[in-house]
Each structure stands twice: as structure tokens, then as C-alpha cells.
Design a protein around this motif. Structure first.
Motif, PDB file in Angstrom:
ATOM      1  N   ALA A  64     127.175  77.733   3.851  1.00 48.51           N
ATOM      2  CA  ALA A  64     127.564  76.491   4.509  1.00 48.51           C
ATOM      3  C   ALA A  64     128.882  76.706   5.236  1.00 48.51           C
ATOM      4  O   ALA A  64     129.554  77.736   5.064  1.00 48.51           O
ATOM      5  N   ALA A  65     129.257  75.739   6.049  1.00 54.25           N
ATOM      6  CA  ALA A  65     130.551  75.775   6.719  1.00 54.25           C
ATOM      7  C   ALA A  65     131.652  75.369   5.744  1.00 54.25           C
ATOM      8  O   ALA A  65     131.405  74.665   4.754  1.00 54.25           O
ATOM      9  N   GLU A  66     132.850  75.813   6.006  1.00 57.09           N
ATOM     10  CA  GLU A  66     133.976  75.422   5.168  1.00 57.09           C
ATOM     11  C   GLU A  66     134.147  73.907   5.189  1.00 57.09           C
ATOM     12  O   GLU A  66     134.119  73.277   6.239  1.00 57.09           O
ATOM     13  N   GLY A  67     134.296  73.308   4.000  1.00 55.33           N
ATOM     14  CA  GLY A  67     134.487  71.872   3.891  1.00 55.33           C
ATOM     15  C   GLY A  67     133.214  71.052   3.993  1.00 55.33           C
ATOM     16  O   GLY A  67     133.271  69.820   3.935  1.00 55.33           O
ATOM     17  N   GLN A  68     132.078  71.696   4.100  1.00 54.67           N
ATOM     18  CA  GLN A  68     130.823  70.968   4.250  1.00 54.67           C
ATOM     19  C   GLN A  68     130.390  70.345   2.927  1.00 54.67           C
ATOM     20  O   GLN A  68     130.618  70.907   1.853  1.00 54.67           O
ATOM     21  N   THR A  69     129.776  69.169   2.987  1.00 52.47           N
ATOM     22  CA  THR A  69     129.251  68.527   1.787  1.00 52.47           C
ATOM     23  C   THR A  69     128.119  69.359   1.212  1.00 52.47           C
ATOM     24  O   THR A  69     127.225  69.804   1.934  1.00 52.47           O
ATOM     25  N   ILE A 224     116.620  85.923   0.172  1.00 50.80           N
ATOM     26  CA  ILE A 224     116.706  85.494   1.567  1.00 50.80           C
ATOM     27  C   ILE A 224     117.963  84.650   1.772  1.00 50.80           C
ATOM     28  O   ILE A 224     118.319  83.809   0.939  1.00 50.80           O
ATOM     29  N   ARG A 225     118.629  84.850   2.904  1.00 47.21           N
ATOM     30  CA  ARG A 225     119.865  84.131   3.219  1.00 47.21           C
ATOM     31  C   ARG A 225     119.549  82.933   4.110  1.00 47.21           C
ATOM     32  O   ARG A 225     118.909  83.075   5.155  1.00 47.21           O
ATOM     33  N   LEU A 226     120.037  81.753   3.695  1.00 49.84           N
ATOM     34  CA  LEU A 226     119.761  80.514   4.410  1.00 49.84           C
ATOM     35  C   LEU A 226     121.037  79.715   4.594  1.00 49.84           C
ATOM     36  O   LEU A 226     121.901  79.695   3.712  1.00 49.84           O
ATOM     37  N   ASP A 227     121.131  79.048   5.729  1.00 47.13           N
ATOM     38  CA  ASP A 227     122.266  78.176   6.025  1.00 47.13           C
ATOM     39  C   ASP A 227     121.871  76.718   5.883  1.00 47.13           C
ATOM     40  O   ASP A 227     120.734  76.327   6.191  1.00 47.13           O
ATOM     41  N   ILE A 228     122.818  75.902   5.436  1.00 42.90           N
ATOM     42  CA  ILE A 228     122.617  74.457   5.293  1.00 42.90           C
ATOM     43  C   ILE A 228     123.216  73.768   6.510  1.00 42.90           C
ATOM     44  O   ILE A 228     124.408  73.952   6.817  1.00 42.90           O
ATOM     45  N   ALA A 229     122.428  72.975   7.218  1.00 41.57           N
ATOM     46  CA  ALA A 229     122.910  72.299   8.415  1.00 41.57           C
ATOM     47  C   ALA A 229     123.896  71.196   8.062  1.00 41.57           C
ATOM     48  O   ALA A 229     123.765  70.514   7.040  1.00 41.57           O
ATOM     49  N   LYS A 230     124.877  71.025   8.915  1.00 39.17           N
ATOM     50  CA  LYS A 230     125.833  69.942   8.742  1.00 39.17           C
ATOM     51  C   LYS A 230     125.117  68.600   8.897  1.00 39.17           C
ATOM     52  O   LYS A 230     124.240  68.433   9.727  1.00 39.17           O
ATOM     53  N   SER A 231     125.491  67.645   8.085  1.00 39.69           N
ATOM     54  CA  SER A 231     124.997  66.275   8.122  1.00 39.69           C
ATOM     55  C   SER A 231     123.567  66.155   7.626  1.00 39.69           C
ATOM     56  O   SER A 231     123.295  65.444   6.661  1.00 39.69           O
ATOM     57  N   GLY A 269     115.627  63.033  17.876  1.00 41.48           N
ATOM     58  CA  GLY A 269     115.798  64.477  17.949  1.00 41.48           C
ATOM     59  C   GLY A 269     117.206  64.854  18.382  1.00 41.48           C
ATOM     60  O   GLY A 269     117.934  64.058  18.960  1.00 41.48           O
ATOM     61  N   GLY A 270     117.582  66.059  18.084  1.00 42.85           N
ATOM     62  CA  GLY A 270     118.904  66.538  18.453  1.00 42.85           C
ATOM     63  C   GLY A 270     119.040  67.997  18.115  1.00 42.85           C
ATOM     64  O   GLY A 270     118.053  68.732  18.067  1.00 42.85           O
ATOM     65  N   MET A 271     120.256  68.397  17.841  1.00 40.30           N
ATOM     66  CA  MET A 271     120.526  69.781  17.490  1.00 40.30           C
ATOM     67  C   MET A 271     121.159  69.826  16.104  1.00 40.30           C
ATOM     68  O   MET A 271     122.234  69.248  15.877  1.00 40.30           O
ATOM     69  N   ASP A 272     120.490  70.471  15.170  1.00 40.92           N
ATOM     70  CA  ASP A 272     121.124  70.753  13.895  1.00 40.92           C
ATOM     71  C   ASP A 272     122.125  71.878  14.091  1.00 40.92           C
ATOM     72  O   ASP A 272     121.833  72.873  14.772  1.00 40.92           O
ATOM     73  N   VAL A 273     123.286  71.727  13.484  1.00 40.22           N
ATOM     74  CA  VAL A 273     124.353  72.717  13.621  1.00 40.22           C
ATOM     75  C   VAL A 273     124.585  73.386  12.271  1.00 40.22           C
ATOM     76  O   VAL A 273     124.789  72.712  11.255  1.00 40.22           O
ATOM     77  N   THR A 274     124.538  74.712  12.261  1.00 37.63           N
ATOM     78  CA  THR A 274     124.818  75.481  11.050  1.00 37.63           C
ATOM     79  C   THR A 274     125.964  76.435  11.315  1.00 37.63           C
ATOM     80  O   THR A 274     126.180  76.884  12.447  1.00 37.63           O
ATOM     81  N   HIS A 275     126.685  76.755  10.258  1.00 31.48           N
ATOM     82  CA  HIS A 275     127.774  77.744  10.349  1.00 31.48           C
ATOM     83  C   HIS A 275     127.921  78.368   8.963  1.00 31.48           C
ATOM     84  O   HIS A 275     128.585  77.806   8.092  1.00 31.48           O
ATOM     85  N   GLY A 276     127.271  79.500   8.769  1.00 31.60           N
ATOM     86  CA  GLY A 276     127.231  80.118   7.450  1.00 31.60           C
ATOM     87  C   GLY A 276     128.497  80.868   7.105  1.00 31.60           C
ATOM     88  O   GLY A 276     128.482  82.097   6.955  1.00 31.60           O
ATOM     89  N   GLN A 277     129.580  80.137   6.937  1.00 29.88           N
ATOM     90  CA  GLN A 277     130.884  80.770   6.689  1.00 29.88           C
ATOM     91  C   GLN A 277     131.057  81.232   5.249  1.00 29.88           C
ATOM     92  O   GLN A 277     131.630  82.286   4.994  1.00 29.88           O
ATOM     93  N   ILE A 278     130.590  80.406   4.293  1.00 30.25           N
ATOM     94  CA  ILE A 278     130.838  80.732   2.893  1.00 30.25           C
ATOM     95  C   ILE A 278     129.542  80.648   2.103  1.00 30.25           C
ATOM     96  O   ILE A 278     128.684  79.808   2.369  1.00 30.25           O
ATOM     97  N   GLU A 279     129.404  81.537   1.126  1.00 35.27           N
ATOM     98  CA  GLU A 279     128.232  81.493   0.267  1.00 35.27           C
ATOM     99  C   GLU A 279     128.471  80.509  -0.874  1.00 35.27           C
ATOM    100  O   GLU A 279     129.573  80.429  -1.428  1.00 35.27           O
ATOM    101  N   ILE A 280     127.425  79.767  -1.220  1.00 37.71           N
ATOM    102  CA  ILE A 280     127.514  78.748  -2.258  1.00 37.71           C
ATOM    103  C   ILE A 280     126.911  79.294  -3.549  1.00 37.71           C
ATOM    104  O   ILE A 280     125.725  79.599  -3.604  1.00 37.71           O
ATOM    105  N   GLU A 281     127.715  79.427  -4.566  1.00 40.87           N
ATOM    106  CA  GLU A 281     127.205  79.830  -5.871  1.00 40.87           C
ATOM    107  C   GLU A 281     126.542  78.623  -6.534  1.00 40.87           C
ATOM    108  O   GLU A 281     127.055  77.496  -6.461  1.00 40.87           O
ATOM    109  N   TYR A 282     125.421  78.854  -7.171  1.00 37.55           N
ATOM    110  CA  TYR A 282     124.713  77.726  -7.773  1.00 37.55           C
ATOM    111  C   TYR A 282     123.941  78.168  -9.002  1.00 37.55           C
ATOM    112  O   TYR A 282     123.701  79.359  -9.227  1.00 37.55           O
ATOM    113  N   THR A 283     123.546  77.167  -9.787  1.00 39.73           N
ATOM    114  CA  THR A 283     122.734  77.391 -10.978  1.00 39.73           C
ATOM    115  C   THR A 283     121.294  77.018 -10.669  1.00 39.73           C
ATOM    116  O   THR A 283     121.033  75.963 -10.066  1.00 39.73           O
TER     117      THR A 283
END
Length: 376
Positions: A64-69, A224-231, A269-283
Motif C-alpha cells: 500500500a501507499a504510505e499512510g493509506q487506510t 504473488i505481490r498485490l497492491d491495494i488501491a487508494k480509497s 467509472g474512474g481510475m483506481d490509483v495504487t502505489h505499492g510503497q510499503i509491504e503490509i504484514e498480516y495474520t
């Protein structure tokens, strides 16, 4: 929430029962869904030890991007911070536990209200294992590993024209368009040799399938590496740089034409924006597929008297009943770069009334997918 369900939502009539408490004809109670789950009842047990090992081995890496929910724990962070009501507005519980929610799994007239703020220090994904036959004459049993993420809120794509964002913000907060969003998912398909072959991502009200090591790289570690879109929270292939990706509302011929060619952008419709800056550790955890997380028939959030802002039911209602079989979802989500044939198949489905997939459409989806698989 996520294919053609958006079309059906448009014609549902909402009845206001008390301030902020609205009920519509629940998608979970439509005949197609009732028929599907009567024939395909959800499994009642947790994944076995070998299935858990597969889920752990191939669990995606999320960025995800830095500071992203970020995503949260459905029960500890979402359900634990809210109240449960019946359709008359009477309080059922203000201390909702997993056990409480599961008592009302199959009651479509129950609504949950979230009181939290979406903040959490832990990220949790839910994994499950399903099996389905893939192919035509020589169909083989494949294994499908599905990973669901839960977000307290989901928003519209951030890359919308300015005038449209201003107008939509008058109708509701476009960053908190719907609550919750537990339909965000990635399904990894393992062939009959248990080798990863494809991944299907739930993106808004449609599916997108990527063939591994052709459309999307399968790393050596199998994750597999995946990015989470903002919003919007939707998942896309990873990139360390900011990416803008076309996003629509549903799996209709018009929306698919926009996704493939970029023409005639649909209203939402629109444009989803992703920015894979940081990896999210999860359970990674698991629930029985008959748990309320998947099967809850009521509303898991506050509905709004506006199309496309109704609250979701359980995660099993994320896609049209015709696309519930994992093999069909995978094949129907597979699109090529220049794909008029795909648009025609969607048109044939629309002409049939968006019920069951016509046999020729189902066969064509599967053939197109299997013919493009790399040689063993």
C-alpha cells in the motif's frame, strides 16, 4: 461491493423504517442466490491441516501507499465496535460477538451499525479453500485458495473527473461510500498438480483473472505481490511506482468496453490509483464457510437511500450467482487486450436477463481461458 449485481440494485426499492435504518430487498434473498446455496450449501468445517498449509504457502504479499487506510480484523475491529438492530429499529445487541452475529446469519431483516473509526494496529486476512472442475471434455479438479480482506469503509476510485467528484460528494463521502468492504479478495487457482496457474481478483462489481507467468509474475517463493488501491481498496498487480488503472462498476458490455479500450467511461467509472510503497504484514486466519462473515443475509453496515451505497451482506454475496462456481468466476474474469469476443459474450448474457449463464457463454468462457494456458 462487487458483477451485474449493481444493475439489480438499481431497481430495488428501499423502505425507510427509522432514521438511518433502511432495508431493501436483500440480494442475499433473491431466487438465484437461494437456488444456488440450496444446491451448494456452504461447508461447515475449518480448513484441514493440508489445506491450511496451502493457504500459508501461497498467501499473497500486500502493498500500500504510505499512510493509506489498511484492512482490519472483521470480528475484533469491526463487529466488536457496533450495534445490531432488527428491521423495526429495535436494538438486538450493543455488544456484538461472533456468536451473536452468527445467531442471525440467515435472517435478512437484521442490520449492523458500525461505531468505530477504522483504525487498527493489526491486519488480518481470511483464507478458505474450495474445489471445482476446470476444463471441458477432460475436466480436472482444481484447488482454489481465496483470501478476503476487510475494510471498515470503501470509497469510489480516486481518479475521477473533478466535476464528478464534487457532485458525488454532495450525495455522500466518496471516501466512505460504503461500509464495510469485506468483498476485497484474491483467489489463486492451483491445477490438478497443485501448481499455481491463475489468480482472480475481485475489483468493484467485476472479476479480473490473470494467467500466472504470462499476465502476472509468480515469484519464486510462490507469494504473488498485490497492491491495494487508494480509497476503493481494490487489488491490482504490484508496482513500486504509482499506477492508474481503469475501474468500472459492473461486468456489463459497456463497462467491460471501458476496461478493455478506455472508451465511454461509465458514470461511476474512474481510475483506481495504487502505489505499492510499503509491504503490509498480516495474520492469516480461517473461518468455516458457513460463518456469518461469508453467509450473513442481513446488512453489515448502514444503508443509504442512494443506488450503489447499500450495505453489503456476507462475503459470499460479492458476485452474481451465475459466477459463484470458482471455475466459472475464473474463466469469466479472463479478458484479453483486444477482446471483442468477450464483449459479445457479455452482451449475450445481458440479452438472457443476467440470470444463469447461457450454455454457449459458459463454454466459450472456459474454452478461451484453457486455450490460453501455457503448455504443461
Amino acid at each position: 461491493m462487487k458483477p451485474t449485481l449493481a444493475i439489480k440494485r438499481f431497481v430495488f426499492v428501499c423502505i425507510t423504517l427509522s432514521p438511518g435504518l433502511a432495508f431493501a430487498e436483500r440480494l442475499s434473498m433473491t431466487p438465484d442466490f437461494l437456488d444456488y446455496f440450496s444446491v451448494n450449501p456452504p461447508r461447515t468445517t475449518l480448513p484441514s491441516a493440508p489445506e491450511r498449509e496451502l493457504l500459508e504457502r501461497y498467501k499473497p504479499r500486500f502493498f500500500a501507499a504510505e499512510g493509506q487506510t489498511l484492512f482490519i480484523d472483521f470480528y475484533r475491529d469491526y463487529i466488536a465496535n457496533g450495534r445490531l438492530y432488527d428491521k423495526h429499529g429495535a436494538l438486538i445487541s450493543e455488544d456484538v460477538s461472533p456468536e451473536t452475529l452468527n445467531k442471525f446469519t440467515y435472517n435478512p431483516d437484521v442490520c449492523f451499525f458500525y461505531d468505530g473509526d477504522g483504525d487498527t494496529s493489526r491486519q488480518v486476512a481470511y483464507g478458505r479453500v474450495d474445489y471445482d472442475n476446470v476444463g471441458l471434455e477432460d475436466a480436472k479438479t482444481w484447488t482454489f485458495l481465496t483470501y478476503n480482506l476487510t475494510f471498515a469503509y470503501s470509497g469510489l476510485p480516486v481518479g475521477m473527473p473533478g466535476w464528478k467528484s464534487i457532485m458525488l460528494n454532495l450525495l455522500g463521502d466518496t471516501r466512505h461510500w460504503r461500509s464495510p468492504d469485506q468483498y476485497v479478495s484474491a483467489t489463486i487457482a492451483l491445477n490438478d498438480q497443485q501448481r499455481p496457474i491463475a489468480i482472480t481478483l475481485q475489483q468493484h462489481d467485476y472479476l479480473t483473472t490473470y494467467i500466472l507467468n504470462r499476465d502476472l509474475e509468480l515469484p519464486e517463493d510462490g507469494r504473488i505481490r498485490l497492491d491495494i488501491a487508494k480509497s476503493s481498496n481494490e487489488l491490482y498487480p504490484h508496482s513500486p511506482s504509482e499506477q492508474r488503472r481503469r475501474a468500472a462498476t459492473a461486468l456489463t458490455p459497456d463497462d467491460a468496453e471501458y476496461l478493455i479500450y478506455g472508451a465511454d467511461r461509465p458514470f461511476l467509472g474512474g481510475m483506481d490509483v495504487t502505489h505499492g510503497q510499503i509491504e503490509i504484514e498480516y495474520t492469516l486466519t480461517a473461518l468455516p464457510p458457513d460463518d456469518a462473515f461469508y453467509q450473513f443475509k442481513g446488512e453489515l453496515g448502514e444503508s443509504h437511500m442512494l443506488w450503489n451505497r447499500d450495505a453489503p451482506s456476507g462475503a459470499d454475496y460479492s458476485t452474481a450467482p451465475a459466477l459463484k462456481p470458482k471455475s466459472i468466476a475464473m474463466a469469466a474474469g479472463y479478458r484479453r487486450e483486444d477482446d471483442q469476443d468477450y464483449l459479445q459474450l457479455l452482451q449475450d448474457w445481458r440479452d438472457s436477463g443476467y440470470g444463469k449463464l447461457p450454455d454457449h457463454v459458459k463454454t466459450a468462457f472456459m474454452r478461451r481461458f484453457t486455450e490460453d494456458l501455457p503448455a504443461p
